[in-house]
Write a protein that holds these residues in place. Structure first.
Motif, PDB file in Angstrom:
ATOM      1  N   GLY A  17       0.791  -1.226   0.000  1.00  0.00           N
ATOM      2  CA  GLY A  17       0.000   0.000   0.000  1.00  0.00           C
ATOM      3  C   GLY A  17       0.823   1.275   0.000  1.00  0.00           C
ATOM      4  N   GLN A  18       2.110   1.174  -0.338  1.00  0.00           N
ATOM      5  CA  GLN A  18       2.994   2.342  -0.303  1.00  0.00           C
ATOM      6  C   GLN A  18       3.580   2.687  -1.675  1.00  0.00           C
ATOM      7  OE1 GLN A  18       5.935   1.893   2.840  1.00  0.00           O
ATOM      8  NE2 GLN A  18       4.452   0.825   4.117  1.00  0.00           N
ATOM      9  N   GLY A  19       3.001   2.135  -2.742  1.00  0.00           N
ATOM     10  CA  GLY A  19       3.469   2.462  -4.087  1.00  0.00           C
ATOM     11  C   GLY A  19       4.548   1.545  -4.631  1.00  0.00           C
ATOM     12  N   VAL A  20       4.964   0.572  -3.852  1.00  0.00           N
ATOM     13  CA  VAL A  20       6.006  -0.357  -4.306  1.00  0.00           C
ATOM     14  C   VAL A  20       5.504  -1.159  -5.495  1.00  0.00           C
ATOM     15  CG1 VAL A  20       7.498  -2.281  -3.635  1.00  0.00           C
ATOM     16  CG2 VAL A  20       6.962  -0.486  -1.974  1.00  0.00           C
ATOM     17  N   GLY A  21       4.276  -1.646  -5.418  1.00  0.00           N
ATOM     18  CA  GLY A  21       3.707  -2.437  -6.506  1.00  0.00           C
ATOM     19  C   GLY A  21       3.640  -1.665  -7.804  1.00  0.00           C
ATOM     20  N   SER A  22       3.248  -0.391  -7.740  1.00  0.00           N
ATOM     21  CA  SER A  22       3.174   0.440  -8.952  1.00  0.00           C
ATOM     22  C   SER A  22       4.544   0.587  -9.598  1.00  0.00           C
ATOM     23  CB  SER A  22       2.626   1.824  -8.616  1.00  0.00           C
ATOM     24  OG  SER A  22       1.306   1.743  -8.141  1.00  0.00           O
ATOM     25  N   SER A  23       5.559   0.831  -8.781  1.00  0.00           N
ATOM     26  CA  SER A  23       6.917   0.987  -9.318  1.00  0.00           C
ATOM     27  C   SER A  23       7.410  -0.305  -9.944  1.00  0.00           C
ATOM     28  CB  SER A  23       7.873   1.430  -8.211  1.00  0.00           C
ATOM     29  OG  SER A  23       7.524   2.708  -7.745  1.00  0.00           O
ATOM     30  N   LEU A  24       7.194  -1.411  -9.256  1.00  0.00           N
ATOM     31  CA  LEU A  24       7.611  -2.704  -9.802  1.00  0.00           C
ATOM     32  C   LEU A  24       6.867  -3.037 -11.085  1.00  0.00           C
ATOM     33  CD1 LEU A  24       7.961  -5.062  -6.712  1.00  0.00           C
ATOM     34  CD2 LEU A  24       9.696  -4.687  -8.477  1.00  0.00           C
ATOM     35  N   LEU A  25       5.556  -2.827 -11.075  1.00  0.00           N
ATOM     36  CA  LEU A  25       4.756  -3.190 -12.242  1.00  0.00           C
ATOM     37  C   LEU A  25       5.124  -2.340 -13.454  1.00  0.00           C
ATOM     38  CD1 LEU A  25       2.650  -5.065 -13.333  1.00  0.00           C
ATOM     39  CD2 LEU A  25       0.877  -3.601 -12.346  1.00  0.00           C
ATOM     40  N   GLN A  26       5.355  -1.047 -13.259  1.00  0.00           N
ATOM     41  CA  GLN A  26       5.762  -0.198 -14.385  1.00  0.00           C
ATOM     42  C   GLN A  26       7.091  -0.668 -14.962  1.00  0.00           C
ATOM     43  OE1 GLN A  26       4.018   2.496 -15.985  1.00  0.00           O
ATOM     44  NE2 GLN A  26       5.556   1.724 -17.411  1.00  0.00           N
TER      45      GLN A  26
END
Length: 166
Positions: A96-105
């Motif tokens: 919930g801290q934006g890690v997933g978005s960075s990894l997915l991009q």
């Protein structure tokens, strides 16, 4: 001091961290139908299979591995060579801290470089946090496999999502 998130290619020294985070996902019952914790031998074999086109990326913050994502074969049939399956796991304390978005991009960028035109993923309909990430990143729901697997002696539905790059 401001912490920065770094996303990079995984190396063999990261395997123990990947294993720790994967086993959290297994324990939490929100990201995989696997129910038994994996060991280092399992993860080392998995890592060897994820070289070249099927990359593994790591997210680090303050020198700590807090997440990983991988491209996986969708099918070994040549007709599907442009389609990759996706795995993404985030450390419990970092969700919930934006890690997933960075990894997915970063993983999508890698997929395009490796001539994939589509990523598919399988998620649980009850994993709202994961679906929020995928929808935010442009994935669409394709459908739901009803009672696709068994977890803890209960049938579990699995949602299919996809993103086309072309």
């Amino acid at each position: 001091m401001i912490s920065t998130l770094t996303v990079r290619q995984a190396v063999s020294d990261d395997i123990a961290h990947i294993l720790r985070i994967y086993n959290q996902g297994i324990e939490d019952r929100i990201a995989t139908l696997e129910t038994d914790a994996k060991d280092l031998n399992y993860m080392e074999a998995w890592f060897r299979e994820h070289q070249g086109r099927y990359a593994v990326l790591i997210a680090e913050k303050d020198g700590q591995v807090i997440g990983w994502a991988s491209l996986n074969p969708y099918s070994h049939r040549c007709a599907y060579s442009g389609v990759a399956d996706l795995s993404i796991y985030i450390d419990r304390e970092s969700r919930g801290q934006g890690v997933g978005s960075s990894l997915l991009q970063a993983l999508e960028d890698q997929a395009k470089e490796m001539d994939f035109y589509k990523i598919v993923l399988f998620t649980f309909p009850f994993n709202q946090q994961g679906q929020g990430l995928y929808r935010k990143m442009g994935y669409r729901e394709v459908g739901v496999f009803e009672k696709q697997g068994i977890m803890d002696n209960r049938p579990i539905d699995v949602m299919i999502m996809e993103k086309l790059f072309q």
